[in-house]
Design an enzyme around this catalytic site. Structure first.
Site, PDB file in Angstrom:
ATOM      1  N   HIS A 109     -41.305 -30.086 114.867  1.00  0.00           N
ATOM      2  CA  HIS A 109     -42.635 -31.885 115.217  1.00  0.00           C
ATOM      3  C   HIS A 109     -42.999 -31.740 116.066  1.00  0.00           C
ATOM      4  CE1 HIS A 109     -38.720 -32.330 112.586  1.00  0.00           C
ATOM      5  NE2 HIS A 109     -39.375 -33.564 111.538  1.00  0.00           N
ATOM      6  N   ASP A 112     -40.559 -32.615 119.124  1.00  0.00           N
ATOM      7  CA  ASP A 112     -39.893 -31.062 119.256  1.00  0.00           C
ATOM      8  C   ASP A 112     -40.471 -30.279 120.151  1.00  0.00           C
ATOM      9  OD1 ASP A 112     -38.286 -31.980 117.039  1.00  0.00           O
ATOM     10  OD2 ASP A 112     -39.475 -30.421 115.913  1.00  0.00           O
ATOM     11  N   ASP A 304     -37.381 -25.611 102.486  1.00  0.00           N
ATOM     12  CA  ASP A 304     -36.882 -25.768 103.800  1.00  0.00           C
ATOM     13  C   ASP A 304     -35.046 -25.195 103.201  1.00  0.00           C
ATOM     14  OD1 ASP A 304     -38.075 -26.594 105.484  1.00  0.00           O
ATOM     15  OD2 ASP A 304     -37.153 -28.635 105.679  1.00  0.00           O
ATOM     16  N   ASP A 317     -27.102 -29.916 106.221  1.00  0.00           N
ATOM     17  CA  ASP A 317     -28.056 -29.261 106.950  1.00  0.00           C
ATOM     18  C   ASP A 317     -27.254 -27.833 107.935  1.00  0.00           C
ATOM     19  OD1 ASP A 317     -30.410 -30.504 106.880  1.00  0.00           O
ATOM     20  OD2 ASP A 317     -30.210 -31.508 108.870  1.00  0.00           O
TER      21      ASP A 317
HETATM   22  C1  XLS Z   1     -34.861 -34.074 107.465  1.00  0.00           C
HETATM   23  C2  XLS Z   1     -35.801 -33.287 107.124  1.00  0.00           C
HETATM   24  C3  XLS Z   1     -36.697 -32.721 108.562  1.00  0.00           C
HETATM   25  C4  XLS Z   1     -38.213 -32.220 107.756  1.00  0.00           C
HETATM   26  C5  XLS Z   1     -39.278 -32.295 108.607  1.00  0.00           C
HETATM   27  O1  XLS Z   1     -33.996 -34.784 106.812  1.00  0.00           O
HETATM   28  O2  XLS Z   1     -35.584 -32.309 106.334  1.00  0.00           O
HETATM   29  O3  XLS Z   1     -36.471 -31.752 109.461  1.00  0.00           O
HETATM   30  O4  XLS Z   1     -37.720 -30.649 107.585  1.00  0.00           O
HETATM   31  O5  XLS Z   1     -39.696 -33.807 109.121  1.00  0.00           O
HETATM   32 NI    NI Z   2     -36.238 -30.350 106.086  1.00  0.00          NI
HETATM   33 NI    NI Z   3     -32.502 -32.509 105.685  1.00  0.00          NI
END
Ligand code: XLS
Ligand code: NI
Ligand code: NI
Length: 445
Positions: A109, A112, A304, A317
């Protein structure tokens, strides 16, 4: 991917070198047991199957803070107090990490990688400066950008949303950030640009004009696309669905919701989906289901990679370590042609109590191995079992006679009803779910 390790002014991960592939018998936690980047599986190198990427935010910005206490991780790249110098240190740490781990991509981002300034111009200046440096690092290392994005959810101004904020002034700030983040992505040769909804959603319908907010979001994405294309961005724009957190009703709930949105706002030629495992499970789906849904609509973009905890109702996560999920995912990818110009970004973080720098390596290595193992399992299932035939055979009545005619649109409801009378009551044909499950389990090794 070159074997060169890139170390900046100081070495951050001392005592850890380039992570080697040592094979399944290795007991070295800092070695790959299954991910052998050049190994050819199903016609391409493992590296190409995955296109692994490290997420800047969790890996270099996360400190382990949670609502009950401050960060626990004291990483040297976070020590510097001058924000631009700190960003440069982080960049050094990041490229040292990418090259030691041997991943071909990363994602970030805007906030970041570079600090927010006190004005829009200052933020843009900061970003440009770090992006310049990141470009040099990319060239030196061969590591590439899988996607860039803008953080339009952390700053307090976005408390009521960004593009869906009822205050137009806030929307303009989101636009400024997205514009600069698209520029940065173009400059760094990113393959994709991601929009995750952030605070685009709501808590109470009592104070929310949902239709108007969605129209604003649609308009915002159309204008972002127009800007990006005019500025020369050739990659995919991706929307990342998530059903809840931070808001109660996130507008981008799941893959199907986003697909409807993409069509509603005529974004289908430029937009695809970035699908995250933990978001899938929060929406009550499996990862494989979400990925298959996107492929079904020709809108698969990227992934992701992480996993949640079935006993928790939020986005934990965690690093993906569930071999069953990985195998199911790889079965879908292998049968649908793979990640294309997307990849697998580790949107995952080590636990708050995992405070050693090596834990970050171990989390990534473990996930990469889990997916590599999933690939081997899926490949074996496809090549050495009758899995595909069993699946196709369930539909064989559509491969002959009237079944074909139906698929071709040649039978109306009246003809179909007449056929029901002619055929009489169908026999029960077993779906064989247990047999399919047993087949997958047999190959989980
Ligand atoms: C949040 C999201 C974020 C996106 C990118 O839950 O997963 O990390 O992947 O903005
Ligand atoms: Ni994400
Ligand atoms: Ni997420």
């Amino acid at each position: 991917m070159s074997n060169k390790v890139l170390i900046g002014k100081q070495e951050y991960f001392k005592g850890i070198g380039k992570i080697p592939y040592e094979g399944p018998d290795s007991t070295n936690p800092l070695a790959f047991k299954y991910y052998d980047e050049n190994r050819n599986i199903a016609g391409k190198a493992m590296r190409e199957h995955f296109r692994f990427a490290v997420a800047y935010w969790h890996t270099f910005c996360g400190t382990g803070a949670d609502p009950f206490g401050p960060g626990t991780m004291e990483f040297p790249w976070n020590e510097e107090t001058d924000p631009v110098k700190a960003a440069m240190n982080k960049l050094d740490a990041a490229f040292e990490f990418f090259t030691k781990l041997g991943v071909p991509f990363y994602c970030f981002h805007d906030r970041d990688i570079a600090p927010e300034g006190s004005t829009v111009q200052e933020s843009e200046k900061n970003l440009k400066r770090i992006i310049e440096a990141a470009g040099i690092k990319q060239e030196e290392s061969g590591v590439k950008l899988l996607w860039g994005t803008a953080n339009v959810f952390s700053h307090p101004r976005y408390m009521n949303g960004a593009a869906t904020n009822p205050d137009f002034q806030v929307l303009t700030h989101a636009a400024a950030q997205v514009k600069s983040a698209i520029d940065a992505t173009i400059q760094l040769g990113g393959d994709n640009y991601v929009f995750w909804g952030g605070r685009e959603g709501y808590f109470s319908l009592l104070n929310t004009d949902m239709k108007r907010e969605l129209n604003h979001l649609g308009m915002f994405l159309q204008k972002s696309r127009d800007y990006g294309r005019e500025a020369g961005f050739k990659g995919n724009f991706l929307i990342e669905p998530k059903p809840m957190e931070p808001t109660k009703h996130q507008y981008d709930f799941d893959v199907s919701t986003v697909i409807a949105f993409i069509h509603q706002y005529e974004l289908e030629n430029d937009f695809k989906l970035n699908i995250e495992n933990n978001h899938a499970t929060l929406a009550g789906h499996t990862f494989a289901h979400e990925v298959q849904t996107a492929f079904g609509h020709g809108l698969f973009g990227s992934l992701d990679i992480n996993q949640g905890d079935s006993l928790n109702g939020w986005d934990t996560d965690e690093f993906l370590h569930n071999l069953y999920d990985a195998s199911e995912l790889m079965l879908v990818l292998l049968t649908e042609g793979g990640v294309g110009q997307g990849g697998m970004n580790f949107d995952a973080k080590t636990r708050r109590s995992s405070t050693d720098p090596e834990d970050i390596f171990i989390g990534h290595i473990s996930s990469m191995d889990t997916l590599a193992r999933g690939l081997l399992i899926a490949d074996t299932i496809l090549n050495q079992s009758n899995y595909m035939k069993m699946k196709q055979d369930r539909y064989s009545s559509f491969d002959i006679g009237k079944g074909v005619a139906f698929e071709n649109g040649e039978l109306g409801l009246i003809e179909l009803a007449e056929l029901a009378t002619e055929y009489g009551e169908p026999a029960h044909i077993s779906g064989k779910q247990e047999l399919f499950e047993a087949l997958l389990n047999k190959h989980l090794r």
